[in-house]
Enzyme design. Structure first.
Site, PDB file in Angstrom:
ATOM      1  CD  GLU A 160       1.018 -23.696 -14.794  1.00 16.26           C
ATOM      2  OE1 GLU A 160       0.989 -24.711 -14.080  1.00 16.26           O
ATOM      3  OE2 GLU A 160       0.461 -22.634 -14.467  1.00 16.26           O
ATOM      4  CD  GLU A 318      -3.284 -21.959 -16.604  1.00 20.03           C
ATOM      5  OE1 GLU A 318      -3.301 -22.202 -15.378  1.00 20.03           O
ATOM      6  OE2 GLU A 318      -2.816 -22.738 -17.433  1.00 20.03           O
TER       7      GLU A 318
HETATM    8  C1  GLA Z   1      -2.088 -24.659 -13.744  1.00 20.46           C
HETATM    9  C2  GLA Z   1      -2.306 -25.450 -15.026  1.00 20.46           C
HETATM   10  C3  GLA Z   1      -3.743 -25.652 -15.356  1.00 20.46           C
HETATM   11  C4  GLA Z   1      -4.549 -25.964 -14.121  1.00 20.46           C
HETATM   12  C5  GLA Z   1      -4.348 -24.854 -13.121  1.00 20.46           C
HETATM   13  C6  GLA Z   1      -5.170 -25.032 -11.866  1.00 20.46           C
HETATM   14  O1  GLA Z   1      -2.018 -23.331 -13.942  1.00 20.46           O
HETATM   15  O2  GLA Z   1      -1.655 -24.859 -16.127  1.00 20.46           O
HETATM   16  O3  GLA Z   1      -3.833 -26.709 -16.278  1.00 20.46           O
HETATM   17  O4  GLA Z   1      -4.110 -27.168 -13.585  1.00 20.46           O
HETATM   18  O5  GLA Z   1      -3.006 -24.846 -12.738  1.00 20.46           O
HETATM   19  O6  GLA Z   1      -4.968 -23.969 -10.978  1.00 20.46           O
END
Ligand code: GLA
Length: 671
Positions: A160, A318
């Site tokens: 991210e 995710e």
């Molecule tokens: C982001 C991060 C993860 C985690 C999620 C929690 O997507 O990439 O590591 O912290 O948020 O929602």
């Protein structure tokens, strides 16, 4: 999936049955007996694909140059033995403490000069030469170690990028900003002209004098602000490219990506630009709990992700099985909601469904974030739903690789988003996404699919093109949009579009300079409305936020303002443009007004919903190259809903009987 126009090596998907399934796997948080139990549970759930090692740098390299790969070797070998493929991370999303202690200059600096310290994650600036050297170093060590590993399918670069911090104001960032500006403009005169520095004595004599737009007595130069947004988005991607160069050298056949955060909440990163460097698009998406229309926001984000992917299938890298831990009130998903969410992403082009994370942590700040294996273990609703989802995804194998069918495009441009919301505008109530989302919502509720496309994208395939709040637009992109109308499409342009060029310079001679000819109108003056107020329209409806003094110059008025001082002034116009039409909307209609306008636009462009269905059913069709089609019907209501479709429901294996049960989903392989 495409890899820069070519096929991604089959290694990503070989041994992966159906739609890929899994999540972030953080085995370093658990002892070996739990890691062994994980393998059994993964088999039960049907897991086929995992992201591994995202936050494990400090464990892999506990002190500089000292490595501890034993645990990761074991994990990779065991996953391979169980037929599970891995998106292996570069482990660079959280620098280890020894690195920060030795090189505190890697830490990010905010606009007010604060240094963001360690103890959390993402505490580095992408322009730090030292950080890049260390990050490339650990990336190379990981790549060399696992380059021939049978589990390795994809590189998961960092994590991210731009999350938590997306603007960097330190000394090294300032130097990188100056170098970027010099490459962009070539000469300081060109920069002065682009930034309009004749205003307020802002002229620069050399690039050395330029700073990031930090804290200042009043509004900052808009050109400088816009370029700083561009620079930060570029700097993060430049860091990505440096890591990928290492990976390409060591493993030329393994594709690479990073997980985006495309949604209505992520503004800072130009993902259409980033997409050029990603081998496959991967996205993370989290619902805003408590928003009764969160499934519509999900659809918007998934459509945007597909747009960034150029229409190709993408990876949902995710999402959550239930509650997250970072919202003010973290509510669990409702029964069946996780399946609906997952299949909504698949309906909109995802060929992989993954979660943060596999096993819920017992320590750390994300311990109350849901996971595939909850704190309560197997005897839980979440686990049963996780197993059910794995089985469902296996049945959807035929869907993989098919593409979403859409005849409507909404033009989406991060630069226009940035430029339209920089300060000193006619109204702070004009927000880039508001009209886009209002039209997307209306089309969603009707079962009409929408592609989100960059203004430079080919538009021939679309019968209806919506151009909302495209404040800044280049000549080439404005021509591209006009060409769509000439070729026969119905094009709608809304207010505050085509006002400035890419330097945020007003196009003179009457608004909206870039679209005046296309629309057959000229706008003399803006009349933004007072906060919360409404304006009467000639058809009895009302609108808010914006009005303006529109003159006809070839277009016909379809509707006018009905209040002083703009009575009789057009609020909605229609112009014949080549073999198509160009509509202009000069205000923000209320709900009924949006619906009436969408009715007219759909009727004129001949676009119909994916199927006839009861209200509350989300409808999307994916079509395979072979011609086969799959209608996703997602029932968001708590009663049974009728859907007119004929074929086999892949989820049950039986002929679809015309009804989708309350809260349930059908994926109909159509006859
Ligand atoms: C982001 C991060 C993860 C985690 C999620 C929690 O997507 O990439 O590591 O912290 O948020 O929602």
């Amino acid at each position: 999936m495409t890899m820069q126009g070519n096929s991604v090596p089959a290694s990503i998907w070989s041994n992966v049955e159906g739609i890929a399934y899994g999540g972030d796997y953080n085995p370093e948080q658990w002892p070996v007996n739990v890691r062994l139990e994980d393998l059994e549970l993964m088999k039960e759930a049907g897991v086929t694909f995992l992201s591994v090692g995202i936050f494990s740098w400090a464990l892999l390299e506990p002190s500089e140059g000292q490595y501890n790969f034993g645990w990761l070797d074991e994990v990779m070998d065991n996953l391979a033995a169980h037929g599970i493929k891995v998106a292996l991370a570069t482990a660079t999303a959280a620098p280890p403490a020894w690195l920060v202690r030795r090189h505190p200059e890697i830490l990010p600096v905010t606009a007010d000069g604060s240094v963001l310290g360690p103890g959390s994650r993402r505490h580095y600036t992408p322009s730090s030469a030292v950080y890049r050297r260390y990050a490339s170093g650990i990336t190379r060590v990981i790549a060399e170690r696992y380059k021939n590993h049978p589990a390795l399918a994809l590189w998961h670069v960092d994590n991210e990028l731009g999350c938590h911090v997306s603007e960097f104001y330190g000394a090294e960032d300032a130097a990188a900003f100056r170098a970027w500006l010099e490459r962009r403009y070539g000469s300081i005169d060109a920069l002065n002209s682009a930034w309009g520095t004749a205003f307020w004595s802002q002229n620069y004599g050399s690039f050395e004098e330029i700073l990031p737009p930090g804290v200042a007595p009043s509004t900052l130069n808009p050109g400088q602000q816009l370029d700083f947004q561009r620079f930060n988005s570029w700097a993060l991607m430049d860091y990505y490219r440096e890591l990928v160069a290492v990976l390409r050298e060591v493993t030329p056949g393994i594709p690479a990506t990073t997980n985006l955060m495309a949604s209505s909440a992520t503004k800072a990163l130009d993902y259409f630009d980033w997409a050029k460097d990603l081998d496959v698009i991967a996205n993370d998406h989290y619902l805003v709990a408590g928003d009764p229309e969160r499934h519509i926001e999900l659809a918007f984000s998934a459509d945007l992700t597909r747009g960034i992917a150029g229409g190709d299938p993408w990876i949902l890298m995710e999402h959550s099985t239930s509650a997250v831990n970072w919202q003010p009130r973290n509510q669990p998903k409702l029964p069946g909601e996780m399946l609906r969410n997952s299949l909504a992403h698949v309906a909109r082009g995802a060929d992989a469904v993954m979660f943060f994370q596999w096993r819920q942590s017992f320590a750390g700040s994300e311990k109350f974030h849901s996971a595939m294996v909850p704190h309560g273990g197997r005897d839980t609703r979440v686990w049963r739903e996780v197993v059910g989802l794995g089985a469902a995804l296996k049945r959807l194998a035929p869907v993989r690789g098919s593409r979403v069918e859409s005849r409507v495009a909404i033009v989406f441009d991060y630069e226009a988003w940035w430029a339209s919301e920089i300060d000193s505008k006619p109204s702070e109530d004009v927000r880039y996404l508001d009209l886009l989302r209002a039209f997307h919502r209306s089309l969603f509720l009707r079962g009409v699919s929408v592609d989100m496309v960059h203004p430079s994208a080919p538009l021939e395939a679309y019968d209806l093109v919506l151009v909302c709040t495209l404040y800044a637009v280049s000549d080439a992109d404005a021509s591209n949009i006009a060409a769509a109308a000439s070729a026969g499409a119905t094009v709608l342009v809304t207010y505050f579009s085509g006002i400035v060029d890419q330097n945020d310079h007003v196009r003179l001679g009457g608004y909206p300079g870039a679209f005046r000819d296309l629309l057959g109108i000229r706008v003399e003056e803006f009349h933004p409305l007072s906060a919360g107020s409404q304006l009467k329209l000639s058809d009895g409806g009302v609108s808010s936020i914006w009005s303006e003094h529109v003159h006809l110059a070839g277009a016909e008025a379809v509707q006018t303002f009905a209040e002083y001082p703009l009575e009789g002034v057009p609020s909605l116009t229609r112009h014949t443009a080549g073999s198509g039409t160009a509509w202009y909307l000069a205000t923000f209609p209320d709900h009924d007004g949006i619906e009436a306008l969408v009715d007219r636009l759909l009727a004129e462009s001949g676009v119909a919903p994916a199927a006839a269905a009861d209200a509350g059913v989300e409808l999307v069709r994916r079509r395979a190259d072979s011609g086969g089609s799959y209608l996703f019907a997602i029932n968001h209501t708590r009663s049974h809903a009728a859907v007119e479709a004929v074929g086999i429901d892949l989820l049950t294996g039986s002929a679809f009987a015309g009804t989708v049960e309350a809260g349930s989903v059908a994926v109909i392989a159509e006859d």
